[in-house]
Design a protein around this motif. Structure first.
Motif, PDB file in Angstrom:
ATOM      1  N   LYS A 104      -4.559 -66.982 -12.651  1.00 53.30           N
ATOM      2  CA  LYS A 104      -4.610 -67.736 -11.404  1.00 53.30           C
ATOM      3  C   LYS A 104      -4.650 -66.753 -10.238  1.00 53.30           C
ATOM      4  O   LYS A 104      -4.385 -65.572 -10.397  1.00 53.30           O
ATOM      5  N   GLU A 106     -11.861 -65.106 -16.303  1.00 58.36           N
ATOM      6  CA  GLU A 106     -11.757 -66.475 -15.789  1.00 58.36           C
ATOM      7  C   GLU A 106     -10.615 -66.525 -14.780  1.00 58.36           C
ATOM      8  O   GLU A 106      -9.443 -66.372 -15.144  1.00 58.36           O
ATOM      9  N   LEU A 144      -8.712 -68.941 -12.534  1.00 55.66           N
ATOM     10  CA  LEU A 144      -8.524 -70.391 -12.501  1.00 55.66           C
ATOM     11  C   LEU A 144      -7.794 -70.834 -11.239  1.00 55.66           C
ATOM     12  O   LEU A 144      -6.938 -70.120 -10.717  1.00 55.66           O
ATOM     13  N   SER A 145      -8.119 -72.036 -10.762  1.00 60.66           N
ATOM     14  CA  SER A 145      -7.373 -72.611  -9.643  1.00 60.66           C
ATOM     15  C   SER A 145      -5.995 -73.049 -10.089  1.00 60.66           C
ATOM     16  O   SER A 145      -5.045 -73.077  -9.309  1.00 60.66           O
ATOM     17  N   ASP A 146      -5.849 -73.390 -11.367  1.00 60.66           N
ATOM     18  CA  ASP A 146      -4.559 -73.748 -11.943  1.00 60.66           C
ATOM     19  C   ASP A 146      -4.626 -73.526 -13.446  1.00 60.66           C
ATOM     20  O   ASP A 146      -5.708 -73.299 -14.002  1.00 60.66           O
ATOM     21  N   LYS A 147      -3.467 -73.599 -14.087  1.00 65.94           N
ATOM     22  CA  LYS A 147      -3.419 -73.387 -15.529  1.00 65.94           C
ATOM     23  C   LYS A 147      -2.763 -74.589 -16.210  1.00 65.94           C
ATOM     24  O   LYS A 147      -1.651 -74.522 -16.712  1.00 65.94           O
ATOM     25  N   SER A 151      -5.994 -79.205 -19.040  1.00 62.53           N
ATOM     26  CA  SER A 151      -7.417 -79.477 -18.802  1.00 62.53           C
ATOM     27  C   SER A 151      -8.181 -78.200 -18.473  1.00 62.53           C
ATOM     28  O   SER A 151      -9.336 -78.035 -18.890  1.00 62.53           O
ATOM     29  N   ASN A 152      -7.546 -77.291 -17.724  1.00 58.55           N
ATOM     30  CA  ASN A 152      -8.200 -76.021 -17.385  1.00 58.55           C
ATOM     31  C   ASN A 152      -8.472 -75.193 -18.631  1.00 58.55           C
ATOM     32  O   ASN A 152      -9.548 -74.610 -18.790  1.00 58.55           O
ATOM     33  N   TYR A 153      -7.484 -75.148 -19.516  1.00 58.66           N
ATOM     34  CA  TYR A 153      -7.648 -74.371 -20.749  1.00 58.66           C
ATOM     35  C   TYR A 153      -8.661 -75.023 -21.688  1.00 58.66           C
ATOM     36  O   TYR A 153      -9.437 -74.327 -22.356  1.00 58.66           O
ATOM     37  N   LYS A 171     -11.292 -76.733 -20.857  1.00 63.14           N
ATOM     38  CA  LYS A 171     -12.616 -76.395 -20.335  1.00 63.14           C
ATOM     39  C   LYS A 171     -12.977 -74.952 -20.668  1.00 63.14           C
ATOM     40  O   LYS A 171     -14.127 -74.649 -21.009  1.00 63.14           O
TER      41      LYS A 171
END
Length: 233
Positions: free
Chosen positions: A128, A151, A153-156, A159-161, A163
């Motif tokens: 992040k 990668e 990420l905007s958050d962890k 759903s982020n993982y 994707k």
């Protein structure tokens, strides 16, 4: 607890406080900020109010130094009832610039471990933070050549993982995440049936703290990243 890593194809590493030192600089900055505003409130109260401001602003600014600095500026204006001197605002901005320009201090053993694991696994960074800042740290770290994919990420969250794994075209059982935060680097992976290993850092941001029943934990906790190669052999 899953300790069978025979299906692992890709290993993901968190960056801040897993590959290099980060949170220590935020603690130091908070102390500097509290001193700057000591005429308006106690250090403990300033710390509490700054954290509240960060949480309020997190959906707007996201993670990283820049959002932290903006929260400090807003907090200074609020605590001083709009009387904070311009020089104090300049000093707050300088705190942020010093944080951004810090040398990258690798966690002990990181490069040795990456060199070893990169011979067998595809390694990625999943972290992040502010895009520009994280790219800068990765460049300065000297570690970029060990990673097949970066990668930011905007958050962890789960759903982020999910994707990310779809993008990597691997099954959850083929992915192992390494990180210092139970909330961000471990529990979301366990919940999507992937694998995770927790390597604590000596200080953790309040926002990342969670209570976990160690007896029911479905992940391993290591004392050092240097333990990874033997575990995965």
């Amino acid at each position: 607890m899953n300790t069978n890593y025979k299906d692992i194809k890709v290993i993901g590493f968190d960056a801040d406080d897993t590959l290099w030192v980060n949170e220590t600089y935020f603690r130091d900055a908070e102390k500097e900020f509290a001193k700057l505003l000591s005429q308006f409130e106690t250090e403990n109260k300033i710390d509490q109010e700054l954290f509240k401001m960060e949480m309020k602003n997190l959906p707007i600014y996201g993670y990283g130094v820049k959002g932290f600095v903006l929260s400090m500026v807003e907090m200074a204006i609020e605590l001083s009832n709009n009387t904070v001197p311009p020089q104090t605002i300049s000093n707050i901005l300088e705190i942020g610039k010093k944080m951004i320009n810090k040398e990258v201090e690798l966690i002990e053993g990181v490069e040795k471990v990456l060199q070893h694991l990169s011979k067998k696994y595809r390694l990625i960074v999943a972290t992040k933070g502010d895009l520009l800042d994280q790219e800068r740290k990765l460049e300065k770290s000297g570690l970029l050549d060990y990673f097949h994919h970066i990668e930011i990420l905007s958050d962890k969250k789960e759903s982020n993982y999910s994707k990310l794994l779809n993008h990597l075209d691997i099954k959850p059982s083929e992915f192992l995440m390494i990180g210092n935060s139970l909330k961000s680097d471990v529990l979301p992976l366990i919940n999507i049936k992937a694998n995770a290993i927790h390597i604590p850092f000596h200080t953790t941001w309040q926002h990342e703290r969670v209570n976990v029943n160690e007896k029911e934990a479905r992940f391993l906790t290591l004392k050092s990243i240097l333990e990874l190669p033997n575990l995965l052999n």
